[in-house]
Design a protein around this motif. Structure first.
Motif, PDB file in Angstrom:
ATOM      1  N   GLU A  79       0.839  -1.199   0.000  1.00  0.00           N
ATOM      2  CA  GLU A  79       0.000   0.000   0.000  1.00  0.00           C
ATOM      3  C   GLU A  79       0.871   1.245   0.000  1.00  0.00           C
ATOM      4  OE1 GLU A  79      -3.343   2.444   2.638  1.00  0.00           O
ATOM      5  OE2 GLU A  79      -2.621   0.484   3.339  1.00  0.00           O
ATOM      6  N   LEU A  80       1.945   1.228   0.789  1.00  0.00           N
ATOM      7  CA  LEU A  80       2.863   2.369   0.810  1.00  0.00           C
ATOM      8  C   LEU A  80       3.443   2.605  -0.577  1.00  0.00           C
ATOM      9  CD1 LEU A  80       4.433   4.537   2.383  1.00  0.00           C
ATOM     10  CD2 LEU A  80       6.143   2.794   2.910  1.00  0.00           C
ATOM     11  N   ASP A  81       3.836   1.523  -1.260  1.00  0.00           N
ATOM     12  CA  ASP A  81       4.365   1.656  -2.628  1.00  0.00           C
ATOM     13  C   ASP A  81       3.335   2.301  -3.550  1.00  0.00           C
ATOM     14  OD1 ASP A  81       6.715   0.431  -1.855  1.00  0.00           O
ATOM     15  OD2 ASP A  81       6.088  -1.555  -2.536  1.00  0.00           O
ATOM     16  N   LEU A  82       2.079   1.865  -3.431  1.00  0.00           N
ATOM     17  CA  LEU A  82       1.022   2.405  -4.287  1.00  0.00           C
ATOM     18  C   LEU A  82       0.825   3.895  -4.032  1.00  0.00           C
ATOM     19  CD1 LEU A  82      -1.585  -0.500  -4.019  1.00  0.00           C
ATOM     20  CD2 LEU A  82      -0.213   0.093  -6.031  1.00  0.00           C
ATOM     21  N   ARG A  83       0.841   4.275  -2.765  1.00  0.00           N
ATOM     22  CA  ARG A  83       0.670   5.700  -2.430  1.00  0.00           C
ATOM     23  C   ARG A  83       1.853   6.523  -2.953  1.00  0.00           C
ATOM     24  NH1 ARG A  83      -3.524   6.682   1.387  1.00  0.00           N
ATOM     25  NH2 ARG A  83      -4.592   4.708   1.758  1.00  0.00           N
ATOM     26  N   ILE A  84       3.062   5.986  -2.818  1.00  0.00           N
ATOM     27  CA  ILE A  84       4.245   6.700  -3.304  1.00  0.00           C
ATOM     28  C   ILE A  84       4.185   6.844  -4.825  1.00  0.00           C
ATOM     29  CG2 ILE A  84       6.755   6.539  -3.610  1.00  0.00           C
ATOM     30  CD1 ILE A  84       6.902   5.343  -0.800  1.00  0.00           C
ATOM     31  N   ASN A  85       3.801   5.777  -5.501  1.00  0.00           N
ATOM     32  CA  ASN A  85       3.694   5.847  -6.964  1.00  0.00           C
ATOM     33  C   ASN A  85       2.649   6.869  -7.397  1.00  0.00           C
ATOM     34  OD1 ASN A  85       5.689   3.942  -7.433  1.00  0.00           O
ATOM     35  ND2 ASN A  85       4.255   2.226  -7.437  1.00  0.00           N
ATOM     36  N   ASN A  86       1.592   6.982  -6.619  1.00  0.00           N
ATOM     37  CA  ASN A  86       0.569   7.982  -6.942  1.00  0.00           C
ATOM     38  C   ASN A  86       1.114   9.394  -6.760  1.00  0.00           C
ATOM     39  OD1 ASN A  86      -2.220   8.642  -7.667  1.00  0.00           O
ATOM     40  ND2 ASN A  86      -2.384   9.418  -5.582  1.00  0.00           N
ATOM     41  N   ILE A  87       1.895   9.601  -5.718  1.00  0.00           N
ATOM     42  CA  ILE A  87       2.539  10.910  -5.512  1.00  0.00           C
ATOM     43  C   ILE A  87       3.473  11.218  -6.681  1.00  0.00           C
ATOM     44  CG2 ILE A  87       4.239  12.140  -4.105  1.00  0.00           C
ATOM     45  CD1 ILE A  87       1.546  12.156  -2.789  1.00  0.00           C
ATOM     46  N   LYS A  88       4.237  10.212  -7.123  1.00  0.00           N
ATOM     47  CA  LYS A  88       5.125  10.412  -8.273  1.00  0.00           C
ATOM     48  C   LYS A  88       4.330  10.838  -9.499  1.00  0.00           C
ATOM     49  CE  LYS A  88       7.975   7.147  -9.222  1.00  0.00           C
ATOM     50  NZ  LYS A  88       8.448   5.751  -9.423  1.00  0.00           N
ATOM     51  N   ARG A  89       3.180  10.203  -9.698  1.00  0.00           N
ATOM     52  CA  ARG A  89       2.351  10.543 -10.858  1.00  0.00           C
ATOM     53  C   ARG A  89       1.797  11.956 -10.733  1.00  0.00           C
ATOM     54  NH1 ARG A  89      -2.919  10.655 -11.731  1.00  0.00           N
ATOM     55  NH2 ARG A  89      -3.356   9.785  -9.664  1.00  0.00           N
ATOM     56  N   LEU A  90       1.265  12.275  -9.562  1.00  0.00           N
ATOM     57  CA  LEU A  90       0.628  13.581  -9.371  1.00  0.00           C
ATOM     58  C   LEU A  90       1.629  14.728  -9.492  1.00  0.00           C
ATOM     59  CD1 LEU A  90      -1.762  12.800  -6.364  1.00  0.00           C
ATOM     60  CD2 LEU A  90      -2.414  13.198  -8.744  1.00  0.00           C
ATOM     61  N   PHE A  91       2.849  14.504  -9.016  1.00  0.00           N
ATOM     62  CA  PHE A  91       3.847  15.579  -8.987  1.00  0.00           C
ATOM     63  C   PHE A  91       4.890  15.425 -10.098  1.00  0.00           C
ATOM     64  CE2 PHE A  91       1.941  15.804  -4.862  1.00  0.00           C
ATOM     65  CZ  PHE A  91       1.958  17.149  -4.534  1.00  0.00           C
ATOM     66  N   ASN A  92       4.658  14.447 -10.981  1.00  0.00           N
ATOM     67  CA  ASN A  92       5.545  14.232 -12.127  1.00  0.00           C
ATOM     68  C   ASN A  92       6.992  14.062 -11.681  1.00  0.00           C
ATOM     69  OD1 ASN A  92       6.030  13.894 -14.874  1.00  0.00           O
ATOM     70  ND2 ASN A  92       6.532  16.052 -15.169  1.00  0.00           N
ATOM     71  N   ILE A  93       7.176  13.212 -10.671  1.00  0.00           N
ATOM     72  CA  ILE A  93       8.517  12.942 -10.148  1.00  0.00           C
ATOM     73  C   ILE A  93       9.086  11.741 -10.887  1.00  0.00           C
ATOM     74  CG2 ILE A  93       9.860  12.297  -8.123  1.00  0.00           C
ATOM     75  CD1 ILE A  93       7.642  13.571  -6.415  1.00  0.00           C
ATOM     76  N   GLU A  94      10.217  11.923 -11.495  1.00  0.00           N
ATOM     77  CA  GLU A  94      10.862  10.847 -12.229  1.00  0.00           C
ATOM     78  C   GLU A  94      12.101  10.386 -11.476  1.00  0.00           C
ATOM     79  OE1 GLU A  94       9.761   9.329 -14.836  1.00  0.00           O
ATOM     80  OE2 GLU A  94       8.044  10.654 -15.167  1.00  0.00           O
ATOM     81  N   LEU A  95      12.292   9.059 -11.446  1.00  0.00           N
ATOM     82  CA  LEU A  95      13.504   8.525 -10.855  1.00  0.00           C
ATOM     83  C   LEU A  95      14.661   8.684 -11.838  1.00  0.00           C
ATOM     84  CD1 LEU A  95      12.299   5.225  -9.194  1.00  0.00           C
ATOM     85  CD2 LEU A  95      13.037   7.310  -8.052  1.00  0.00           C
ATOM     86  N   SER A  96      15.691   9.353 -11.414  1.00  0.00           N
ATOM     87  CA  SER A  96      16.846   9.548 -12.281  1.00  0.00           C
ATOM     88  C   SER A  96      17.642   8.250 -12.406  1.00  0.00           C
ATOM     89  CB  SER A  96      17.747  10.648 -11.715  1.00  0.00           C
ATOM     90  OG  SER A  96      18.924  10.751 -12.468  1.00  0.00           O
ATOM     91  N   SER A  97      18.143   8.004 -13.612  1.00  0.00           N
ATOM     92  CA  SER A  97      18.961   6.809 -13.812  1.00  0.00           C
ATOM     93  C   SER A  97      20.417   7.075 -13.472  1.00  0.00           C
ATOM     94  CB  SER A  97      18.855   6.328 -15.264  1.00  0.00           C
ATOM     95  OG  SER A  97      19.405   7.290 -16.144  1.00  0.00           O
TER      96      SER A  97
END
Length: 220
Positions: free
Chosen positions: A107-125
């Protein structure tokens, strides 16, 4: 993502920290509001995970202060306060999500992924570990003063594990148990060879050999 975690339950803090690191996040763990406050004014983060009832002052008060001072970093409360008034207070203080304990790590992962989507946060490679040293995780490359050197996936895994746990001395056994399954676990000599190769590429000052104990990443 670079995440600040404020959770005063030592066991839960460790569980969440290790889980997030396994997912590739960089985690700064704190156990009280004053320590979290210091980190938040000295560094920048992609996400805040905040317990509410912690030593010092509450997570609600901390986040409200941050918002009043113009710090808009996305924040998720993780708390046992489950009354609707508590949820209302959490959102009123400026949070972006609210998770009631107990919760599944998925559930924590799902919430974090939703935050990434909402705030357009990309994981840098890429990971910059110093002014002249960059790790290109996608292309399995260490770049030092613009000179590129290829490494193996396992060497990258070992390097990232040491980096993500850079506050601790890590034993060879811990690396083996966290990066390999029991059935495929390599010998201690194999892991030491990976680390020897990394130290040769990076320089011995980045991965310190604590004799008889293990290794510690150092980028100070």
């Amino acid at each position: 993502m670079k995440i600040l975690l404020m959770e005063d339950d030592l066991i839960l803090n460790e569980i969440i920290e290790e889980h997030l690191q396994d997912k590739g996040h960089t985690v700064i763990s704190t156990y009280d509001a004053n320590s979290a406050q210091n980190h938040l004014y000295e560094d920048t983060f992609d996400l805040l995970l905040l317990d509410v009832n912690v030593p010092g002052f509450t997570g609600f008060e901390l986040l409200k202060e941050l918002r009043d001072n113009g710090i808009k970093t996305p924040a998720i409360f993780i708390t046992s306060l489950d009354r609707i008034d508590d949820v209302e207070n959490g959102f009123a203080s400026g949070c972006d999500d609210y998770i009631k304990k107990p919760f599944e790590l998925k559930e924590l992962d799902l919430r974090i992924n939703n935050i990434k989507r909402l705030f357009n946060i990309e994981l840098s490679s890429t990971l910059k570990i110093s002014n002249n040293c960059i790790i290109d995780k996608e292309n399995l490359t260490i770049i030092i003063e613009n000179e590129k050197t290829r490494i193996t996936q396992k060497e990258l895994d070992v390097l990232m594990y040491l980096y993500n746990n850079k506050e601790k001395v890590i034993s060879v056994d811990e690396i083996s148990s966290n990066l390999w399954s029991y059935e495929e676990g390599p010998s201690s000599a194999t892991i030491r060879t990976y680390i020897k190769n990394l130290r040769k590429l990076l320089g011995e000052n980045y991965i310190l050999n604590i004799r008889g104990v293990g290794y510690r990443f150092n980028n100070n």
